[in-house]
Design an enzyme around this catalytic site. Structure first.
Site, PDB file in Angstrom:
ATOM      1  N   PHE A 281     -14.832  12.545 -67.179  1.00 49.63           N
ATOM      2  CA  PHE A 281     -14.905  13.893 -67.750  1.00 49.63           C
ATOM      3  C   PHE A 281     -13.672  14.688 -67.320  1.00 49.63           C
ATOM      4  O   PHE A 281     -13.188  14.557 -66.197  1.00 49.63           O
ATOM      5  CB  PHE A 281     -16.167  14.606 -67.278  1.00 49.63           C
TER       6      PHE A 281
ATOM      7  N   GLU B  62     -12.952   2.914 -75.704  1.00 49.41           N
ATOM      8  CA  GLU B  62     -12.368   1.895 -74.834  1.00 49.41           C
ATOM      9  C   GLU B  62     -11.956   0.661 -75.628  1.00 49.41           C
ATOM     10  O   GLU B  62     -10.879   0.086 -75.401  1.00 49.41           O
ATOM     11  CB  GLU B  62     -13.401   1.532 -73.770  1.00 49.41           C
TER      12      GLU B  62
ATOM     13  N   HIS C 214     -14.604   0.117 -68.234  1.00 44.97           N
ATOM     14  CA  HIS C 214     -15.384   1.272 -67.789  1.00 44.97           C
ATOM     15  C   HIS C 214     -16.814   1.098 -68.291  1.00 44.97           C
ATOM     16  O   HIS C 214     -17.758   1.272 -67.533  1.00 44.97           O
ATOM     17  CB  HIS C 214     -14.768   2.561 -68.329  1.00 44.97           C
TER      18      HIS C 214
ATOM     19  N   CYS D 218     -14.800  10.580 -62.639  1.00 42.22           N
ATOM     20  CA  CYS D 218     -15.200   9.174 -62.634  1.00 42.22           C
ATOM     21  C   CYS D 218     -14.039   8.193 -62.505  1.00 42.22           C
ATOM     22  O   CYS D 218     -14.268   6.981 -62.476  1.00 42.22           O
ATOM     23  CB  CYS D 218     -16.020   8.870 -63.888  1.00 42.22           C
TER      24      CYS D 218
ATOM     25  N   HIS E 187     -23.872   3.704 -63.097  1.00 44.97           N
ATOM     26  CA  HIS E 187     -22.623   4.456 -63.030  1.00 44.97           C
ATOM     27  C   HIS E 187     -22.682   5.405 -61.839  1.00 44.97           C
ATOM     28  O   HIS E 187     -23.344   6.439 -61.883  1.00 44.97           O
ATOM     29  CB  HIS E 187     -22.443   5.236 -64.334  1.00 44.97           C
TER      30      HIS E 187
ATOM     31  N   LYS F 285     -21.431  -1.926 -64.895  1.00 48.45           N
ATOM     32  CA  LYS F 285     -22.382  -0.808 -64.936  1.00 48.45           C
ATOM     33  C   LYS F 285     -23.702  -1.232 -65.568  1.00 48.45           C
ATOM     34  O   LYS F 285     -24.723  -0.584 -65.369  1.00 48.45           O
ATOM     35  CB  LYS F 285     -21.785   0.366 -65.712  1.00 48.45           C
TER      36      LYS F 285
END
Length: 422
Positions: A409, A324, A313, A173, A350, A345
């Site tokens: 990830f 975050e 993010h 990502c 996403h 998002k």
């Protein structure tokens, strides 16, 4: 570099395919209006799955200008990339036919490659899963292109006439940020004059839903798709899958000014780190993301207090949002409480590897318009996420410098600093 002065790298063209409207203008209109493009999945019957919502792009490849042969040859994600690249090229005002093709590069990011095409073809060659030994005779003639993500870079290179370095960056990502970081370095070191760079993904497919269902990463809020993506909200319960692409034209600032180009922003700094901790887990202190932010700001030669907006993010999972928030506090210090932070998002979902580039598009448009996009659906702030997350409504705000971050990830953490070079 033999003592040569490093070139300053700027973005002069932007192209976007996104949920809620294709093209850069439609994308920005959606964000600044605070509208959401999340809805119940319509591409296939999602009934067997835990999470049945997504942010789908209303994309017709024929209306987007692709030929029947291109449509047959390319996976949906590759189609996104090519159409976005064509918009970026036109937007840049560069006469690509006059460029030295050997000095023109391409860098495309993707997390899951041609997932849509591969799954469709598997269903055909296996007779919808009934054959243990698949029948290759039923495979599409361009099936190999679906197998290798490098075909995305090939298609974009063909579309723009690039014969310089062409590559695919696949780092989960963070791919959409990492591809731009790499592209900027190609220009900065003098390896090329111009790079067409960005990211694309079209992951809304049964196999993707099944994978995220298994780890309960996506939201089960199926009865209210419009409000299902809720970054930093206390009631959030997972992210909403999306799709799309954003592609940019990057060149050095001196060249852009010499031709009178419109400059969206300078790519002033970039850094990436890995937490080497867990495939999907995050350390609660956000140290690796904070380190990436600090290094990106150092490369840009900026103090944390000079950041005017943080494009987060903001996936809408409790683990990410808290991680975050901690990273911002660790890297920006007291300024973390003064700077507006938001997650797009909440509106476009996403889109895995593509989202970093879409967030860069939002960031450079924020610089152009002095407007911070909102975090939609943020009605009940999580007490552990106590920063200014710009809830619900876009905010007029002087934006000269934007920090955009990504988390993926595998432990990937990336940060990019964009600024007005004037």
């Amino acid at each position: 570099m033999g003592g040569q002065v490093s070139r300053r790298v700027v973005i002069t063209g932007v192209g976007v395919i996104a949920p809620g409207g294709n093209g850069t203008k439609a994308f920005w209109d959606l964000l600044t209006a605070g509208r959401t493009a999340t809805r119940g999945i319509s591409f296939f019957d999602p009934a067997p799955f835990r999470s049945r919502v997504a942010a789908e792009a209303d994309f017709d490849p024929e209306l987007a200008g692709l030929t029947p042969q291109e449509i047959r040859r390319m996976d949906r994600a590759a189609q996104f990339a090519v159409v976005a690249a064509r918009e970026a090229v036109a937007d840049s005002g560069l006469a690509f036919d006059d460029l030295d093709p050997g000095r023109l590069g391409v860098t495309i990011g993707t997390a899951v490659g041609a997932t849509t095409g591969l799954e469709q073809e598997y269903r055909v060659v296996s007779d919808d899963g009934r054959l243990h030994e698949v029948d290759h005779r039923y495979g599409a003639p361009h099936l190999y292109n679906f197998l290798v993500p490098s075909s995305f870079a090939t298609e974009v290179a063909w579309a723009v006439g690039a014969e310089g370095p062409a590559s695919v960056v696949s780092a989960g990502c963070t791919s959409g940020l990492d591809s731009l970081g790499y592209a900027a370095e190609l220009v900065r070191e003098g390896a090329v004059d111009v790079v067409v760079a960005g990211a694309t993904d079209a992951p809304i497919s049964p196999i993707t839903l099944a994978c995220f269902d298994a780890i309960k990463a996506t939201t089960p809020r199926n009865d209210d798709p419009e409000h299902a993506s809720r970054p930093f909200d206390a009631t959030r319960n997972g992210f909403v899958l999306g799709e799309g692409a954003a592609v940019f034209v990057l060149e050095d600032l001196e060249r852009a000014r010499a031709r009178g180009a419109r400059v969206y922003a300078e790519v002033a700094g970039f850094a990436s780190r890995c937490n080497a901790y867990h495939m999907t887990g995050l350390r609660p202190d956000g140290a690796e993301m904070a380190e990436a932010i600090t290094r990106a700001l150092d490369e840009a030669r900026l103090d944390p207090t000079e950041v005017d907006y943080v494009n987060a993010h903001g996936s809408g999972t409790k683990q990410n949002d808290r991680h975050e928030t901690a990273a911002f506090k660790l890297s920006l210090g007291h300024h973390a409480h003064d700077v507006p932070v938001s997650s797009i998002k909440s509106m476009i979902g996403h889109s895995l590897g593509a989202i970093g580039s879409l967030e860069v598009a939002a960031s450079v448009l924020a610089i152009q318009h002095d407007v911070v996009p909102p975090t939609a659906n943020l009605h009940t702030p999580d007490p552990e996420c106590d920063l200014d997350y710009v809830p619900l409504t876009a905010r007029e705000w002087p934006v000269r410098t934007v920090l955009s971050v990504g988390s993926g990830f595998g432990g990937f953490q990336s940060a990019i600093v964009l600024r007005d070079p004037s």
